[in-house]
Design a protein around this motif. Structure first.
Motif, PDB file in Angstrom:
ATOM      1  N   ARG A   1       0.973  -1.369   0.188  1.00  0.00           N
ATOM      2  CA  ARG A   1      -0.025   0.157  -0.087  1.00  0.00           C
ATOM      3  C   ARG A   1       0.820   1.222   0.105  1.00  0.00           C
ATOM      4  O   ARG A   1       0.409   2.298  -0.722  1.00  0.00           O
ATOM      5  CB  ARG A   1      -1.061  -0.048   1.169  1.00  0.00           C
ATOM      6  CG  ARG A   1      -1.857   1.301   1.139  1.00  0.00           C
ATOM      7  CD  ARG A   1      -2.899   1.329   2.230  1.00  0.00           C
ATOM      8  NE  ARG A   1      -2.308   1.356   3.572  1.00  0.00           N
ATOM      9  CZ  ARG A   1      -3.134   1.248   4.418  1.00  0.00           C
ATOM     10  NH1 ARG A   1      -4.483   1.195   4.363  1.00  0.00           N
ATOM     11  NH2 ARG A   1      -2.504   1.406   5.779  1.00  0.00           N
ATOM     12  N   ARG A   2       2.046   1.278   0.721  1.00  0.00           N
ATOM     13  CA  ARG A   2       3.096   2.250   0.842  1.00  0.00           C
ATOM     14  C   ARG A   2       3.627   2.581  -0.548  1.00  0.00           C
ATOM     15  O   ARG A   2       3.664   3.839  -1.121  1.00  0.00           O
ATOM     16  CB  ARG A   2       4.025   2.135   1.932  1.00  0.00           C
ATOM     17  CG  ARG A   2       3.596   2.612   3.254  1.00  0.00           C
ATOM     18  CD  ARG A   2       4.526   2.488   4.116  1.00  0.00           C
ATOM     19  NE  ARG A   2       4.075   2.360   5.519  1.00  0.00           N
ATOM     20  CZ  ARG A   2       4.639   1.123   6.437  1.00  0.00           C
ATOM     21  NH1 ARG A   2       5.367   0.278   5.757  1.00  0.00           N
ATOM     22  NH2 ARG A   2       3.999   0.900   7.396  1.00  0.00           N
ATOM     23  N   ALA A   3       3.542   1.454  -1.213  1.00  0.00           N
ATOM     24  CA  ALA A   3       4.414   1.620  -2.576  1.00  0.00           C
ATOM     25  C   ALA A   3       3.555   1.915  -3.614  1.00  0.00           C
ATOM     26  O   ALA A   3       3.780   2.713  -4.709  1.00  0.00           O
ATOM     27  CB  ALA A   3       4.938   0.322  -3.066  1.00  0.00           C
ATOM     28  N   THR A   4       2.251   1.307  -3.535  1.00  0.00           N
ATOM     29  CA  THR A   4       1.389   1.659  -4.642  1.00  0.00           C
ATOM     30  C   THR A   4       0.227   2.393  -4.364  1.00  0.00           C
ATOM     31  O   THR A   4      -0.676   2.881  -5.320  1.00  0.00           O
ATOM     32  CB  THR A   4       0.712   0.430  -5.331  1.00  0.00           C
ATOM     33  OG1 THR A   4       0.109  -0.266  -4.099  1.00  0.00           O
ATOM     34  CG2 THR A   4       1.839  -0.431  -5.587  1.00  0.00           C
ATOM     35  N   GLY A   5      -0.065   2.739  -3.218  1.00  0.00           N
ATOM     36  CA  GLY A   5      -1.299   3.294  -2.666  1.00  0.00           C
ATOM     37  C   GLY A   5      -2.709   2.615  -2.721  1.00  0.00           C
ATOM     38  O   GLY A   5      -3.675   3.191  -2.379  1.00  0.00           O
ATOM     39  N   VAL A   6      -2.378   1.173  -2.934  1.00  0.00           N
ATOM     40  CA  VAL A   6      -3.776   0.487  -3.048  1.00  0.00           C
ATOM     41  C   VAL A   6      -3.306  -0.864  -2.170  1.00  0.00           C
ATOM     42  O   VAL A   6      -2.318  -1.375  -2.297  1.00  0.00           O
ATOM     43  CB  VAL A   6      -3.959  -0.171  -4.338  1.00  0.00           C
ATOM     44  CG1 VAL A   6      -5.131  -1.139  -4.557  1.00  0.00           C
ATOM     45  CG2 VAL A   6      -4.079   0.994  -5.268  1.00  0.00           C
ATOM     46  N   TRP A   7      -4.492  -1.214  -1.379  1.00  0.00           N
ATOM     47  CA  TRP A   7      -4.352  -2.390  -0.384  1.00  0.00           C
ATOM     48  C   TRP A   7      -4.504  -3.744  -1.315  1.00  0.00           C
ATOM     49  O   TRP A   7      -5.417  -3.598  -2.028  1.00  0.00           O
ATOM     50  CB  TRP A   7      -5.405  -2.221   0.689  1.00  0.00           C
ATOM     51  CG  TRP A   7      -5.255  -3.409   1.560  1.00  0.00           C
ATOM     52  CD1 TRP A   7      -6.073  -4.449   1.863  1.00  0.00           C
ATOM     53  CD2 TRP A   7      -4.312  -3.349   2.791  1.00  0.00           C
ATOM     54  NE1 TRP A   7      -5.229  -5.184   2.905  1.00  0.00           N
ATOM     55  CE2 TRP A   7      -4.550  -4.557   3.583  1.00  0.00           C
ATOM     56  CE3 TRP A   7      -3.597  -2.415   3.298  1.00  0.00           C
ATOM     57  CZ2 TRP A   7      -3.910  -4.924   4.795  1.00  0.00           C
ATOM     58  CZ3 TRP A   7      -2.887  -2.524   4.434  1.00  0.00           C
ATOM     59  CH2 TRP A   7      -3.022  -3.738   5.122  1.00  0.00           C
ATOM     60  N   PRO A   8      -3.543  -4.298  -1.135  1.00  0.00           N
ATOM     61  CA  PRO A   8      -3.574  -5.829  -2.018  1.00  0.00           C
ATOM     62  C   PRO A   8      -4.712  -6.871  -1.583  1.00  0.00           C
ATOM     63  O   PRO A   8      -4.240  -7.920  -1.169  1.00  0.00           O
ATOM     64  CB  PRO A   8      -2.204  -6.307  -2.063  1.00  0.00           C
ATOM     65  CG  PRO A   8      -1.731  -5.853  -0.589  1.00  0.00           C
ATOM     66  CD  PRO A   8      -2.204  -4.459  -0.297  1.00  0.00           C
ATOM     67  N   GLY A   9      -5.738  -6.582  -1.880  1.00  0.00           N
ATOM     68  CA  GLY A   9      -6.627  -7.645  -1.325  1.00  0.00           C
ATOM     69  C   GLY A   9      -7.671  -7.881  -2.172  1.00  0.00           C
ATOM     70  O   GLY A   9      -8.510  -8.476  -2.737  1.00  0.00           O
TER      71      GLY A   9
END
Length: 88
Positions: free
Chosen positions: A80-88
């Motif tokens: 999330r820090r790297a992409t701004g999106v939670w991977p779920g």
């Protein structure tokens, strides 16, 4: 499947392998402290008691679950820090 989930798959697999190695090392050290032996009992160890086998299984399961949760959560936060999106 969302792109973020698709991109996270290889990261998740690598983190899973790493968490297994970390948990295995942690369990080995924990068992050494508890019993003084390097090798934990296996369910088919004839010379070990039920108590030893079940205790080892319970401790191993707890350690693996905690390490896996910590590593998975850390990986998701880093993603999330790297992409701004939670991977779920």
């Amino acid at each position: 499947m969302r792109a973020s989930a698709f991109l996270y798959k290889p990261v998740g697999l690598a983190l899973g392998a790493a968490s297994g190695m970390i948990a295995s090392a942690a369990f080995k050290q924990t068992w050494k402290v508890i019993e003084g032996h390097d090798d934990a009992p296996d369910a088919l160890d004839e010379d070990r008691s039920w108590q030893q086998i079940l205790l080892a299984a319970a401790i191993q399961g707890a350690i693996f679950a905690v390490v896996k949760a910590a590593v998975d959560r850390s990986g998701a936060l880093a993603t999330r820090r790297a992409t701004g999106v939670w991977p779920g």
